[in-house]
Design an enzyme around this catalytic site. Structure first.
Site, mmCIF file in Angstrom:
data_model
loop_
_atom_site.group_PDB
_atom_site.id
_atom_site.type_symbol
_atom_site.label_atom_id
_atom_site.label_comp_id
_atom_site.label_asym_id
_atom_site.label_seq_id
_atom_site.Cartn_x
_atom_site.Cartn_y
_atom_site.Cartn_z
ATOM 1 N N ASP A 25 0.882 -1.166 0.000
ATOM 2 C CA ASP A 25 0.000 0.000 0.000
ATOM 3 C C ASP A 25 0.919 1.215 0.000
ATOM 4 O O ASP A 25 1.499 1.567 1.020
ATOM 5 C CB ASP A 25 -0.876 -0.045 1.267
ATOM 6 C CG ASP A 25 -1.693 1.226 1.462
ATOM 7 O OD1 ASP A 25 -1.659 2.105 0.578
ATOM 8 O OD2 ASP A 25 -2.366 1.334 2.510
ATOM 9 N N LYS A 87 3.308 11.068 -3.380
ATOM 10 C CA LYS A 87 2.242 10.467 -4.187
ATOM 11 C C LYS A 87 1.409 11.550 -4.895
ATOM 12 O O LYS A 87 0.892 11.338 -5.973
ATOM 13 C CB LYS A 87 1.350 9.632 -3.271
ATOM 14 C CG LYS A 87 0.362 8.749 -3.972
ATOM 15 C CD LYS A 87 -0.169 7.757 -2.969
ATOM 16 C CE LYS A 87 -1.441 7.120 -3.421
ATOM 17 N NZ LYS A 87 -1.917 6.141 -2.444
ATOM 18 N N GLU A 187 -7.120 0.728 -4.540
ATOM 19 C CA GLU A 187 -7.115 0.598 -3.073
ATOM 20 C C GLU A 187 -8.454 0.103 -2.498
ATOM 21 O O GLU A 187 -8.465 -0.810 -1.669
ATOM 22 C CB GLU A 187 -6.713 1.934 -2.438
ATOM 23 C CG GLU A 187 -5.237 2.215 -2.651
ATOM 24 C CD GLU A 187 -4.875 3.682 -2.497
ATOM 25 O OE1 GLU A 187 -5.751 4.473 -2.107
ATOM 26 O OE2 GLU A 187 -3.722 4.028 -2.787
ATOM 27 N N ASP A 209 -12.713 5.583 1.660
ATOM 28 C CA ASP A 209 -11.276 5.591 1.928
ATOM 29 C C ASP A 209 -10.749 7.021 1.955
ATOM 30 O O ASP A 209 -10.617 7.659 0.915
ATOM 31 C CB ASP A 209 -10.569 4.766 0.835
ATOM 32 C CG ASP A 209 -9.058 4.707 1.042
ATOM 33 O OD1 ASP A 209 -8.540 5.430 1.901
ATOM 34 O OD2 ASP A 209 -8.404 3.923 0.327
#
Ligand code: AMP
Length: 623
Positions: A25, A87, A187, A209
């Site tokens: 992850d 990211k 994800e 999420d």
């Protein structure tokens, strides 16, 4: 939309050896690695027993980079060389990042082209792929140490809304870190895999999420252990970090601190805000001290402060439900993923909207890595029986430009991927040997309102009359969400193809905007499409009429010829008018006034054909 079962090449029926594969992850704030060991898939700790690896890299002179907790600790003292939230930079150009207005305490090399932000550090220029690779390499080292062997593959998770450029750069980073990427997995999909394994739920599930920098909502349908992704939505620029920023602004305003902050002071303030946010997850009210100011804040005040952000997340949930034609009553479970879902203000908003308590059994920080680890175990071939994979969906329709600058959708939005679809097209002009293909993405009817992804040409089509050639255009979206398009002329097998890798893609805001504008313009778009089609039909009829008059003009009396010419010129003048009803009416009129002429032409040509056949027949019988 039915879920397909697909067997992956790695999933052989009998694999005696246990292969080492991990799920990673790669988070904005923290990253995690999980693998199958000791009878289940578990997150792997570092030497000090910590699971979360802060996604922070500090570059140093003549030394290897520091990755993780120590690097995070040094952000305040060495902000220019310590890269956080990388990211958010993946797949974006410097000008895009500047436009997004992120605060970036780095120095960028402005002499580089704008393809990827080049961060100037004491260890040289580092781009986001390099920084991500350093995080991945650290996780791989940890895994190899824990598992005592060489890794053979990895499943790496990405937000559902990552576009091609972001996915591609994630893959590039993994390659740079020496990892063999088995699959990029969305994800929320990984989260559903983790819960499916542990709790065997049935029904419709929302995966909510909220990580450090990204937000995803997915609606999954789960039936007897088989998942189907029904809809997704999200925002690649919304996360727990945004709550920190709001709280930091509030603290500054309370402290009446008007001075400009330098990079180090900004980071210190953000740490203070982040710590306060975490404490608010465990207590209704907390104390705060900043510079000369001391005060307190409670969760109600915090909710008010962050009202816009909270509303944004709930509006996304609303749209995902609408996309799947469902209401909150259809939702059986809500899974919370990502550290920021620990905030009571989020839990309350989610509970209020869905009228249900969300599931919080699994650690929201670890679910995604565990799901990815389960997938890695399947893909590397350790699981023999159920080599079936949960599939994802493409977020926007993919199509091709057709005559009249219209879009023909080939893969509609929310189609389960991987997917391949083909459609036949033909040439518009007599003798046409080249076909230009323009690949577009979006929900609108006209090309100008969609996003252009790629253009390529199919050459060497044998010259034929318009409409005779058959060109098969095939769209293929692979399991990682990357698009390939091919065009083949069927009589000769001539082929052209293109792999679509737009240099910089869409972020979730852009996707949201495109969806919103397709809804806002639905009526206008239908009218625009009707007009283009009417114009095309009229042009084709005029062309056909002109060539018929050239070939068989002697079949017309002067008066008829004048009537047809008059109808042609009226239609010709009307084409540019923009009134599709009027164009239709005049097309009809031209059809009417030329009806007798068409019938006479048909008689003449049938007569000729019949005469030819009877002569042949006579000749045959005479032989
Ligand atoms: P992730 O990208 O999933 O690692 O998410 C990290 C985000 O979750 C950061 O914004 C953290 O500040 C936030 N977070 C982690 N733990 C908590 C907590 N106990 N309360 C509130 N936010 C948290």
């Amino acid at each position: 939309m039915a879920l397909l079962k697909i067997s992956e090449p790695g999933g052989k029926a009998t694999q005696p050896a246990h292969h080492l594969a991990v799920g990673i992850d790669l988070g904005t704030t923290n990253s995690l690695v999980a693998a199958s060991c000791g009878g289940g898939v578990k997150p792997l700790p570092d030497a000090e027993g910590r699971y979360l690896l802060p996604s922070v890299v500090q570059y140093r002179e003549n030394q290897p980079p520091l990755v993780g907790a120590q690097a995070k600790f040094n952000t305040a003292t060495d902000p220019a060389n310590t890269i956080v939230s990388v990211k958010r930079l993946l797949g974006k150009s410097l000008s895009e990042l500047t436009a997004l207005g992120h605060f970036l305490p780095y120095q960028f090399d402005a002499n580089r082209d704008d393809s990827s932000p080049a961060i100037v550090t004491v260890a040289g220029i580092k781009d986001p792929v390099r920084v991500s690779a350093d995080i991945l390499a650290e996780l791989a080292r940890r895994a190899e140490h824990c598992l005592k062997g060489k890794l053979e593959g990895a499943v790496i998770t990405v937000p559902a809304y990552f576009d091609d450029a972001q996915r591609q750069q994630t893959k590039d980073a993994a390659a740079l870190a020496g990892l063999n990427v088995l699959r990029l997995l969305n994800e929320p999909t990984a989260a559903a895999v983790a819960y499916g394994l542990d709790s065997q739920d049935q029904g419709n599930i929302i995966v909510f999420d909220l990580g450090g920098g990204t937000f995803d909502v997915s609606l999954l349908s789960l039936q007897k252990g088989v998942f189907e992704v029904l809809a997704t939505g999200g925002d690649t620029n919304l996360g727990g970090d945004d709550f920190d920023r709001l709280l930091a602004d509030w603290i500054r305003s309370q402290a009446n601190s008007g001075n400009e902050l330098d990079a180090a002071a900004t980071i210190r303030l953000l740490h203070l805000a982040n710590d306060a946010k975490h404490r608010l997850s465990d207590a209704a009210t907390i104390d705060l001290t900043y510079q000369q100011w001391s005060g307190e804040i409670n969760n109600e005040q915090f909710a008010e402060l962050c009202d816009d952000l909270i509303k944004k997340t709930i509006n996304t949930c609303r749209r995902v439900l609408r996309d799947a034609a469902m209401t909150v009553a259809d939702i059986d479970n809500i899974i919370l993923v990502g550290g920021a879902t620990r905030m009571p203000v989020i839990r309350e908003a989610v509970t209020r909207f869905f009228e249900k308590q969300p599931l919080t059994e699994l650690d929201p920080d670890k679910i995604v890595a565990i799901g990815a680890g389960i997938q890695a175990d399947v893909l590397i071939g350790n699981k023999s029986a159920e080599n079936f994979l949960l599939l994802d969906v493409n977020p926007l329709s993919l199509g091709i430009e057709t005559m009249g600058e219209l879009v023909e959708k080939i893969i509609p939005r929310n189609t389960t991927i991987p997917v391949a679809k083909a459609q036949e097209f033909t040439t518009f002009k007599d003798g046409q040997t080249i076909m230009s293909l323009h690949v577009v993405q979006g929900e609108r009817e006209l090309v100008k309102d969609c996003r252009s992804l790629a253009r390529f040409e199919l050459r060497g089509i044998p010259p034929m009359v318009a409409g005779a050639a058959k060109i098969r255009v095939r769209f293929q979206v692979d399991a990682d969400g990357l698009l390939g398009v091919s065009a083949e002329e069927l009589s000769t097998g001539k082929m052209a193809e293109i792999q679509v890798k737009p240099s910089y893609g869409l972020n979730a805001d852009a996707i949201e905007q495109m969806l919103q504008s397709s809804q806002d313009h639905a009526h206008a778009d239908m009218e625009a499409r009707a007009l283009k089609e009417a114009q095309l039909e009229a042009t084709q009829l005029i062309d056909a009429m002109n060539s018929a008059r050239k070939i068989d003009g002697e079949l017309l009396t002067e008066a008829e010829s004048e009537r047809i010419m008059d109808a042609v010129s009226q239609l010709q003048n009307e084409i540019a008018s923009g009134n599709s009803n009027q164009i239709h009416a005049l097309t009809e009129r031209l059809n009417r006034v030329s009806g007798d002429f068409a019938a006479r032409r048909m008689d003449l040509h049938i007569g000729k054909a019949l005469r030819g056949e009877s002569i042949e027949a006579v000749e045959k019988s005479a032989d």
